[in-house]
Scaffold this motif. Sequence first.
Motif, PDB file in Angstrom:
ATOM      1  N   MET A   1     -55.157  -7.488  75.287  1.00  0.00           N
ATOM      2  CA  MET A   1     -55.721  -7.150  73.824  1.00  0.00           C
ATOM      3  C   MET A   1     -56.144  -8.620  73.076  1.00  0.00           C
ATOM      4  SD  MET A   1     -54.446  -4.724  70.530  1.00  0.00           S
ATOM      5  CE  MET A   1     -55.735  -3.391  70.751  1.00  0.00           C
ATOM      6  N   ILE A   2     -57.120  -8.565  72.522  1.00  0.00           N
ATOM      7  CA  ILE A   2     -57.641  -9.757  71.722  1.00  0.00           C
ATOM      8  C   ILE A   2     -56.752  -9.752  70.471  1.00  0.00           C
ATOM      9  CG2 ILE A   2     -59.243 -10.928  70.481  1.00  0.00           C
ATOM     10  CD1 ILE A   2     -61.542  -9.768  72.438  1.00  0.00           C
ATOM     11  N   LYS A   3     -56.206 -11.217  70.353  1.00  0.00           N
ATOM     12  CA  LYS A   3     -55.256 -11.242  69.181  1.00  0.00           C
ATOM     13  C   LYS A   3     -56.097 -12.101  68.032  1.00  0.00           C
ATOM     14  CE  LYS A   3     -51.401 -10.296  71.207  1.00  0.00           C
ATOM     15  NZ  LYS A   3     -50.563  -9.266  70.815  1.00  0.00           N
ATOM     16  N   GLY A   4     -57.328 -12.687  68.298  1.00  0.00           N
ATOM     17  CA  GLY A   4     -57.883 -13.414  67.303  1.00  0.00           C
ATOM     18  C   GLY A   4     -58.871 -14.627  68.138  1.00  0.00           C
ATOM     19  N   LEU A   5     -59.524 -15.134  67.290  1.00  0.00           N
ATOM     20  CA  LEU A   5     -60.363 -16.471  67.679  1.00  0.00           C
ATOM     21  C   LEU A   5     -59.484 -17.499  67.903  1.00  0.00           C
ATOM     22  CD1 LEU A   5     -63.213 -17.554  68.233  1.00  0.00           C
ATOM     23  CD2 LEU A   5     -63.378 -18.051  65.754  1.00  0.00           C
ATOM     24  N   GLY A   6     -59.652 -18.460  68.732  1.00  0.00           N
ATOM     25  CA  GLY A   6     -58.732 -19.505  69.116  1.00  0.00           C
ATOM     26  C   GLY A   6     -59.624 -20.836  68.781  1.00  0.00           C
ATOM     27  N   ILE A   7     -60.517 -20.749  69.689  1.00  0.00           N
ATOM     28  CA  ILE A   7     -61.525 -22.014  69.985  1.00  0.00           C
ATOM     29  C   ILE A   7     -62.902 -21.525  69.814  1.00  0.00           C
ATOM     30  CG2 ILE A   7     -62.219 -24.052  71.209  1.00  0.00           C
ATOM     31  CD1 ILE A   7     -59.334 -23.966  72.607  1.00  0.00           C
ATOM     32  N   THR A   8     -63.703 -22.279  69.145  1.00  0.00           N
ATOM     33  CA  THR A   8     -65.051 -21.965  69.271  1.00  0.00           C
ATOM     34  C   THR A   8     -65.840 -23.415  69.209  1.00  0.00           C
ATOM     35  OG1 THR A   8     -67.059 -20.912  67.978  1.00  0.00           O
ATOM     36  CG2 THR A   8     -65.594 -22.211  66.658  1.00  0.00           C
ATOM     37  N   THR A   9     -67.137 -23.507  69.994  1.00  0.00           N
ATOM     38  CA  THR A   9     -67.900 -24.572  70.351  1.00  0.00           C
ATOM     39  C   THR A   9     -68.760 -25.116  69.226  1.00  0.00           C
ATOM     40  OG1 THR A   9     -67.682 -23.781  72.613  1.00  0.00           O
ATOM     41  CG2 THR A   9     -69.544 -25.528  71.864  1.00  0.00           C
ATOM     42  N   VAL A  10     -68.587 -26.423  68.790  1.00  0.00           N
ATOM     43  CA  VAL A  10     -69.601 -27.281  68.257  1.00  0.00           C
ATOM     44  C   VAL A  10     -70.485 -28.242  69.018  1.00  0.00           C
ATOM     45  CG1 VAL A  10     -70.043 -28.715  66.128  1.00  0.00           C
ATOM     46  CG2 VAL A  10     -68.283 -26.856  65.868  1.00  0.00           C
ATOM     47  N   TRP A  11     -71.674 -27.963  69.207  1.00  0.00           N
ATOM     48  CA  TRP A  11     -72.411 -28.706  70.053  1.00  0.00           C
ATOM     49  C   TRP A  11     -72.760 -30.186  69.386  1.00  0.00           C
ATOM     50  CZ3 TRP A  11     -72.532 -27.508  74.827  1.00  0.00           C
ATOM     51  CH2 TRP A  11     -72.289 -26.090  75.121  1.00  0.00           C
ATOM     52  N   THR A  12     -72.593 -31.159  70.102  1.00  0.00           N
ATOM     53  CA  THR A  12     -72.693 -32.474  69.582  1.00  0.00           C
ATOM     54  C   THR A  12     -73.453 -33.632  70.447  1.00  0.00           C
ATOM     55  OG1 THR A  12     -71.499 -34.458  68.690  1.00  0.00           O
ATOM     56  CG2 THR A  12     -70.339 -33.323  70.372  1.00  0.00           C
ATOM     57  N   PHE A  13     -74.153 -34.392  69.660  1.00  0.00           N
ATOM     58  CA  PHE A  13     -74.660 -35.158  70.667  1.00  0.00           C
ATOM     59  C   PHE A  13     -73.965 -36.696  70.894  1.00  0.00           C
ATOM     60  CE2 PHE A  13     -78.476 -33.250  68.499  1.00  0.00           C
ATOM     61  CZ  PHE A  13     -79.483 -33.150  69.513  1.00  0.00           C
ATOM     62  N   ASP A  14     -72.875 -36.855  70.066  1.00  0.00           N
ATOM     63  CA  ASP A  14     -71.862 -37.965  70.212  1.00  0.00           C
ATOM     64  C   ASP A  14     -70.572 -37.215  69.850  1.00  0.00           C
ATOM     65  OD1 ASP A  14     -70.354 -40.056  69.353  1.00  0.00           O
ATOM     66  OD2 ASP A  14     -72.223 -41.313  69.151  1.00  0.00           O
ATOM     67  N   GLN A  15     -69.815 -37.112  70.484  1.00  0.00           N
ATOM     68  CA  GLN A  15     -68.341 -36.340  70.423  1.00  0.00           C
ATOM     69  C   GLN A  15     -67.519 -37.398  69.281  1.00  0.00           C
ATOM     70  OE1 GLN A  15     -67.154 -35.994  74.287  1.00  0.00           O
ATOM     71  NE2 GLN A  15     -66.625 -34.130  73.729  1.00  0.00           N
ATOM     72  N   GLN A  16     -67.556 -38.782  69.424  1.00  0.00           N
ATOM     73  CA  GLN A  16     -66.786 -39.717  68.766  1.00  0.00           C
ATOM     74  C   GLN A  16     -67.195 -39.600  67.222  1.00  0.00           C
ATOM     75  OE1 GLN A  16     -63.968 -41.170  69.501  1.00  0.00           O
ATOM     76  NE2 GLN A  16     -63.554 -41.887  67.652  1.00  0.00           N
ATOM     77  N   ARG A  17     -68.666 -39.554  67.058  1.00  0.00           N
ATOM     78  CA  ARG A  17     -69.022 -39.233  65.859  1.00  0.00           C
ATOM     79  C   ARG A  17     -68.857 -38.191  65.179  1.00  0.00           C
ATOM     80  NH1 ARG A  17     -75.281 -39.386  66.254  1.00  0.00           N
ATOM     81  NH2 ARG A  17     -74.812 -37.100  66.103  1.00  0.00           N
ATOM     82  N   GLY A  51     -54.249 -22.253  64.245  1.00  0.00           N
ATOM     83  CA  GLY A  51     -54.584 -21.366  64.992  1.00  0.00           C
ATOM     84  C   GLY A  51     -56.050 -21.274  65.523  1.00  0.00           C
ATOM     85  N   VAL A  52     -57.009 -22.007  64.835  1.00  0.00           N
ATOM     86  CA  VAL A  52     -58.341 -22.095  65.044  1.00  0.00           C
ATOM     87  C   VAL A  52     -58.810 -23.437  65.029  1.00  0.00           C
ATOM     88  CG1 VAL A  52     -60.688 -21.320  64.347  1.00  0.00           C
ATOM     89  CG2 VAL A  52     -58.717 -19.778  63.712  1.00  0.00           C
ATOM     90  N   GLU A  53     -59.604 -23.702  66.380  1.00  0.00           N
ATOM     91  CA  GLU A  53     -59.891 -25.090  66.662  1.00  0.00           C
ATOM     92  C   GLU A  53     -61.512 -25.124  66.906  1.00  0.00           C
ATOM     93  OE1 GLU A  53     -57.098 -27.437  69.237  1.00  0.00           O
ATOM     94  OE2 GLU A  53     -56.575 -25.284  69.705  1.00  0.00           O
ATOM     95  N   LEU A  54     -62.121 -26.180  66.481  1.00  0.00           N
ATOM     96  CA  LEU A  54     -63.608 -26.502  66.817  1.00  0.00           C
ATOM     97  C   LEU A  54     -63.613 -27.286  68.247  1.00  0.00           C
ATOM     98  CD1 LEU A  54     -65.182 -27.285  63.370  1.00  0.00           C
ATOM     99  CD2 LEU A  54     -64.930 -24.835  64.560  1.00  0.00           C
TER     100      LEU A  54
END
Length: 144
Positions: A1-17, A51-54
């Motif tokens: 059973m799903i417990k909740g959202l843990g990670i969602t994606t943010v698209w980036t041109f430059d991860q460090q920036r 509990g939530v990460e990008l």
Amino acid sequence: MIKGLGITTVWTFDQQRTKAFFTEKLDFEVRDDISMGDMRWITVGAKDQPGVELALMSLDGPGLDPESSEALKKLVGKGAIGAGAFRTDDCRGDYETFSARGVEFIQEPKERPYGIEAIFRDDNGNWYSLTQRSEELDFSKDFG
């Protein structure tokens, strides 16, 4: 059973920036920063919500064929991707703080039926709602 959202994606041109954008301008913390061969896995999150990460995912990363990568680059660069809504208890105050740090707002704080909302973009063009919910609005009661 799903417990909740843990990670969602943010698209980036430059991860460090983008990591710097979230940590320096929005006060997020780095959760992971791991090199895995050709890929770098970076996650950030709000300090008060462990509990939530990008996941800051490169637009040239693994799992994307060249056609999909190009399509995403166009959409992100155009500012067409809405990446989420962040909750705050002081939308106007955060608007002032983040604006002073150079965050680009495309909508100043406005009264809405559900509270006060401002909209900003990250360093890639992804847009986010910054929302202070109305105290009198009970989402579980009013929206099932």
